[in-house]
Scaffold this active site. Sequence first.
Site, PDB file in Angstrom:
ATOM      1  N   HIS A   1      -3.428   4.109  -2.698  1.00 49.99           N
ATOM      2  CA  HIS A   1      -4.404   3.208  -2.066  1.00 49.99           C
ATOM      3  C   HIS A   1      -5.046   3.880  -0.850  1.00 49.99           C
ATOM      4  O   HIS A   1      -6.244   3.775  -0.618  1.00 49.99           O
ATOM      5  CB  HIS A   1      -3.706   1.943  -1.546  1.00 49.99           C
ATOM      6  CG  HIS A   1      -3.031   1.109  -2.583  1.00 49.99           C
ATOM      7  ND1 HIS A   1      -1.667   0.928  -2.620  1.00 49.99           N
ATOM      8  CD2 HIS A   1      -3.526   0.370  -3.608  1.00 49.99           C
ATOM      9  CE1 HIS A   1      -1.354   0.119  -3.605  1.00 49.99           C
ATOM     10  NE2 HIS A   1      -2.450  -0.236  -4.234  1.00 49.99           N
TER      11      HIS A   1
ATOM     12  N   LEU B   1       0.820  -1.216   0.000  1.00 55.66           N
ATOM     13  CA  LEU B   1       0.000   0.000   0.000  1.00 55.66           C
ATOM     14  C   LEU B   1       0.851   1.262   0.000  1.00 55.66           C
ATOM     15  O   LEU B   1       1.885   1.339   0.655  1.00 55.66           O
ATOM     16  CB  LEU B   1      -0.930   0.002   1.219  1.00 55.66           C
ATOM     17  CG  LEU B   1      -1.902  -1.176   1.311  1.00 55.66           C
ATOM     18  CD1 LEU B   1      -2.797  -1.017   2.543  1.00 55.66           C
ATOM     19  CD2 LEU B   1      -2.746  -1.330   0.044  1.00 55.66           C
ATOM     20  N   HIS B   2       0.371   2.244  -0.753  1.00 52.24           N
ATOM     21  CA  HIS B   2       0.994   3.570  -0.800  1.00 52.24           C
ATOM     22  C   HIS B   2      -0.122   4.609  -0.720  1.00 52.24           C
ATOM     23  O   HIS B   2      -1.308   4.252  -0.620  1.00 52.24           O
ATOM     24  CB  HIS B   2       1.841   3.717  -2.074  1.00 52.24           C
ATOM     25  CG  HIS B   2       1.095   3.345  -3.331  1.00 52.24           C
ATOM     26  ND1 HIS B   2       0.034   4.077  -3.812  1.00 52.24           N
ATOM     27  CD2 HIS B   2       1.235   2.294  -4.171  1.00 52.24           C
ATOM     28  CE1 HIS B   2      -0.418   3.515  -4.915  1.00 52.24           C
ATOM     29  NE2 HIS B   2       0.278   2.414  -5.154  1.00 52.24           N
ATOM     30  N   GLU B   3       0.271   5.886  -0.810  1.00 46.98           N
ATOM     31  CA  GLU B   3      -0.700   6.979  -0.656  1.00 46.98           C
ATOM     32  C   GLU B   3      -1.878   6.860  -1.625  1.00 46.98           C
ATOM     33  O   GLU B   3      -2.990   7.288  -1.300  1.00 46.98           O
ATOM     34  CB  GLU B   3      -0.009   8.327  -0.896  1.00 46.98           C
ATOM     35  CG  GLU B   3       0.282   9.156   0.313  1.00 46.98           C
ATOM     36  CD  GLU B   3      -0.770   9.153   1.414  1.00 46.98           C
ATOM     37  OE1 GLU B   3      -1.899   9.641   1.187  1.00 46.98           O
ATOM     38  OE2 GLU B   3      -0.492   8.678   2.514  1.00 46.98           O
TER      39      GLU B   3
ATOM     40  N   SER C   1       2.654   0.448  -6.780  1.00 48.72           N
ATOM     41  CA  SER C   1       3.454  -0.556  -6.072  1.00 48.72           C
ATOM     42  C   SER C   1       4.646  -0.963  -6.936  1.00 48.72           C
ATOM     43  O   SER C   1       5.687  -1.372  -6.427  1.00 48.72           O
ATOM     44  CB  SER C   1       2.602  -1.782  -5.755  1.00 48.72           C
ATOM     45  OG  SER C   1       1.442  -1.397  -5.053  1.00 48.72           O
TER      46      SER C   1
ATOM     47  N   VAL D   1      -3.177   9.720  -7.343  1.00 51.81           N
ATOM     48  CA  VAL D   1      -2.254  10.369  -6.397  1.00 51.81           C
ATOM     49  C   VAL D   1      -0.843  10.254  -6.972  1.00 51.81           C
ATOM     50  O   VAL D   1      -0.429   9.169  -7.413  1.00 51.81           O
ATOM     51  CB  VAL D   1      -2.338   9.723  -5.005  1.00 51.81           C
ATOM     52  CG1 VAL D   1      -1.339  10.364  -4.047  1.00 51.81           C
ATOM     53  CG2 VAL D   1      -3.754   9.831  -4.454  1.00 51.81           C
TER      54      VAL D   1
ATOM     55  N   LYS E   1      -6.080   5.698 -11.702  1.00 44.15           N
ATOM     56  CA  LYS E   1      -4.748   5.262 -12.139  1.00 44.15           C
ATOM     57  C   LYS E   1      -4.856   4.105 -13.134  1.00 44.15           C
ATOM     58  O   LYS E   1      -4.166   4.078 -14.149  1.00 44.15           O
ATOM     59  CB  LYS E   1      -3.942   4.851 -10.899  1.00 44.15           C
ATOM     60  CG  LYS E   1      -2.747   3.983 -11.123  1.00 44.15           C
ATOM     61  CD  LYS E   1      -1.603   4.810 -11.616  1.00 44.15           C
ATOM     62  CE  LYS E   1      -0.298   4.059 -11.736  1.00 44.15           C
ATOM     63  NZ  LYS E   1      -0.344   2.638 -11.843  1.00 44.15           N
TER      64      LYS E   1
HETATM   65  P1  AMP Z   1      -3.555  -2.240  -7.043  1.00 44.48           P
HETATM   66  O1  AMP Z   1      -3.128  -2.619  -5.669  1.00 44.48           O
HETATM   67  O2  AMP Z   1      -2.440  -1.739  -7.904  1.00 44.48           O
HETATM   68  O3  AMP Z   1      -4.398  -3.313  -7.694  1.00 44.48           O
HETATM   69  O4  AMP Z   1      -4.519  -0.996  -6.875  1.00 44.48           O
HETATM   70  C1  AMP Z   1      -5.655  -1.064  -6.047  1.00 44.48           C
HETATM   71  C2  AMP Z   1      -6.503   0.172  -6.273  1.00 44.48           C
HETATM   72  O5  AMP Z   1      -5.750   1.341  -5.954  1.00 44.48           O
HETATM   73  C3  AMP Z   1      -6.949   0.315  -7.741  1.00 44.48           C
HETATM   74  O6  AMP Z   1      -8.283   0.791  -7.771  1.00 44.48           O
HETATM   75  C4  AMP Z   1      -5.979   1.342  -8.260  1.00 44.48           C
HETATM   76  O7  AMP Z   1      -6.468   2.080  -9.356  1.00 44.48           O
HETATM   77  C5  AMP Z   1      -5.804   2.229  -7.043  1.00 44.48           C
HETATM   78  N1  AMP Z   1      -4.546   2.986  -7.163  1.00 44.48           N
HETATM   79  C6  AMP Z   1      -3.300   2.484  -7.347  1.00 44.48           C
HETATM   80  N2  AMP Z   1      -2.403   3.495  -7.462  1.00 44.48           N
HETATM   81  C7  AMP Z   1      -3.110   4.640  -7.336  1.00 44.48           C
HETATM   82  C8  AMP Z   1      -2.765   6.040  -7.377  1.00 44.48           C
HETATM   83  N3  AMP Z   1      -1.509   6.448  -7.570  1.00 44.48           N
HETATM   84  N4  AMP Z   1      -3.750   6.943  -7.219  1.00 44.48           N
HETATM   85  C9  AMP Z   1      -5.036   6.543  -7.038  1.00 44.48           C
HETATM   86  N5  AMP Z   1      -5.431   5.264  -7.000  1.00 44.48           N
HETATM   87  C10 AMP Z   1      -4.492   4.319  -7.145  1.00 44.48           C
END
Ligand code: AMP
Length: 303
Positions: A61, A57-59, A210, A200, A173
Amino acid sequence: MIAALEIVSVFRQTNYMDSRAETILEIVREVAEMRRTAEEARLDGATIGFVPTMGALHEGHLSLMRRAARECALTVASVFVNPLQFAPGEDFDAYPRLLDHDVVQARDADVAMVFAPTAGEMYASRPLTKVHVSQLDQPMEGALRPGHFDGVATVVAKLFNIVGACKAYFGEKDFQQLAIVKRMVFDLNFPVEVVACPIVRENDGLAMSSRNQYLTSAERQAAPILYQALTEAIAMVGRGQRDASRIVAEVSERVKSEPLAKLDYVQVVDATTMQALNVIQDNSRLLVAARFGKARLIDNVAL
Ligand code: AMP
C-alpha cells in the site's frame, strides 16, 4: 484507538502544499467534507492522487501512496473495509482493522489526508444501485467469489464520485480488480486516470497482503511456493514454451506439491479482457490463487 487518532488529528492540515514538509495529516470521516476538501484543492489547481485501501497497511500500500505523493500535490488515501465486497462466510469480521497504525504509516508515506468513513456513512441505506462490469468478472476471483467485483466496482465508483477528478493508484497485486476498475473508468467516463503499480514482495517472494497476517508460521514458510511457481512459468516462456496449458499444468503441479496449499485456480489470460488464452502472446498474464489455512492468497506475473 480514538486517543491516537486524536493526536494525529491535532495536526489538522490547513495547506496541502505544505504537507510533505511538515508531515501533517488530516483524517476525514464524512463524505461531504471529503468532497469539499478535494474540490477546493482542485480549484487551487492541485492534482489529487488517490489510493483506495481496506487498511492494515503494508509496504505494498505504502508504495502506492509514496508514488501518488511524488506525482500529485494532494495525496488522499481511503481506509474502508467495504462490506459490499464480502460474501457471507468470508473474512469481513476477521479482516484486520488498525486505523491508528494506518494513519501513522500513511503520514510517513506523505499522505496528506486519510478518508476513513464508517459503513453507515458510506451506505446510509442498503444501495439499490450496483456497478457491474460484465465479462471481466466471470473467471477466477469472480467465479469463486460471486458478487465480489460488483461490491468492488460499486465502492470504487462511490469513492471516485466523492474524491472527484484524480489520479487513482491501484496495485497489480489484485490484477483482475485493476482490469475491472480500468474498464469501469473507460465505460462510465470517470474523470480519473488509473495508475497501475507493481507488486511489492517480501524477501522470499511472497506478495505482501493484509491477509498474510492469517498465516501460521508453517503456512508462512510454505506460501512463497506461489511466487516460485510463477517464476518457473516465466522461465518456461523464456525457454520458448508458448502452450498455456503446459504452463498451467506446471504451475498447478508445483503448488499442489506443497501439502499446506489448496489450489483454487491457475489461469493464463489476456491482461485487458481477462479472456483465457491457449497460446502465450503479448499482454499475457498468469494468475494464481490458493488457500493456506485461513488465508486465501492471490498472485500473478506478466508472461
Ligand atoms: P487492499 O487494501 O487489499 O484492498 O489493497 C489496496 C490497494 O493496494 C489495491 O490497489 C491493491 O492492489 C494494492 N496492493 C495490495 N497489496 C499490494 C502489494 N503487495 N503490492 C502492490 N500493491 C498492493
